[in-house]
Design a protein around this motif. Structure first.
Motif: not given
Length: 139
Positions: A50-55, A117-127
């Protein structure tokens, strides 16, 4: 400026890929288990964050012996004659510090397999701008 000396029409800049602070704060957790990874005679599975990932951590949940999972960043990278992927054998996992929107999973054989899958999401929106029409967003 309104009566109190505050800017009323101030537009805040949306965080983007180069926003360092978005990667420095704790990530929002994302987790999914028992993901069915399709057989290599099918279409690769696209995991859309849903957002750009960090890891991102991907694990092949199948125990040995079992098919490997191809992990890549585009449909063409993991399918057909594509070689732009890495493989996770049965029971293996891998963590990468990637800023991505999507990841593609594909079995290495004619048998489907299972992943988590485990991911860390940033607050950066997709796009993120599409870099190639045939491959989709591909770094």
């Amino acid at each position: 400026v309104n009566k109190m000396g505050v800017y009323s029409n101030l537009e805040w800049q949306q965080p983007g890929l180069g926003d360092v602070a978005s990667y420095q704060v704790a990530a929002v957790p994302y987790a999914s288990a028992s993901i069915t990874v399709p057989a290599n005679s099918s279409t690769p599975l696209k995991i859309q964050f849903p957002y750009v990932t960090k890891f991102v951590t991907i694990a092949n949940e199948v125990t040995s012996p079992g098919p490997a999972i191809r992990v890549g960043f585009s449909v063409l990278g993991v399918s057909g004659s594509g070689t732009n992927y890495f493989s996770l054998d049965a029971g293996e996992s891998y963590t990468g510090e990637w800023r991505i929107e999507d990841i593609f999973l594909f079995s290495s054989t004619a048998a489907q397999t299972s992943a988590s899958i485990i991911a860390g999401l940033t607050s950066i929106p997709r796009g993120i701008p599409t870099l190639g029409a045939a491959t989709g967003n591909n770094w």
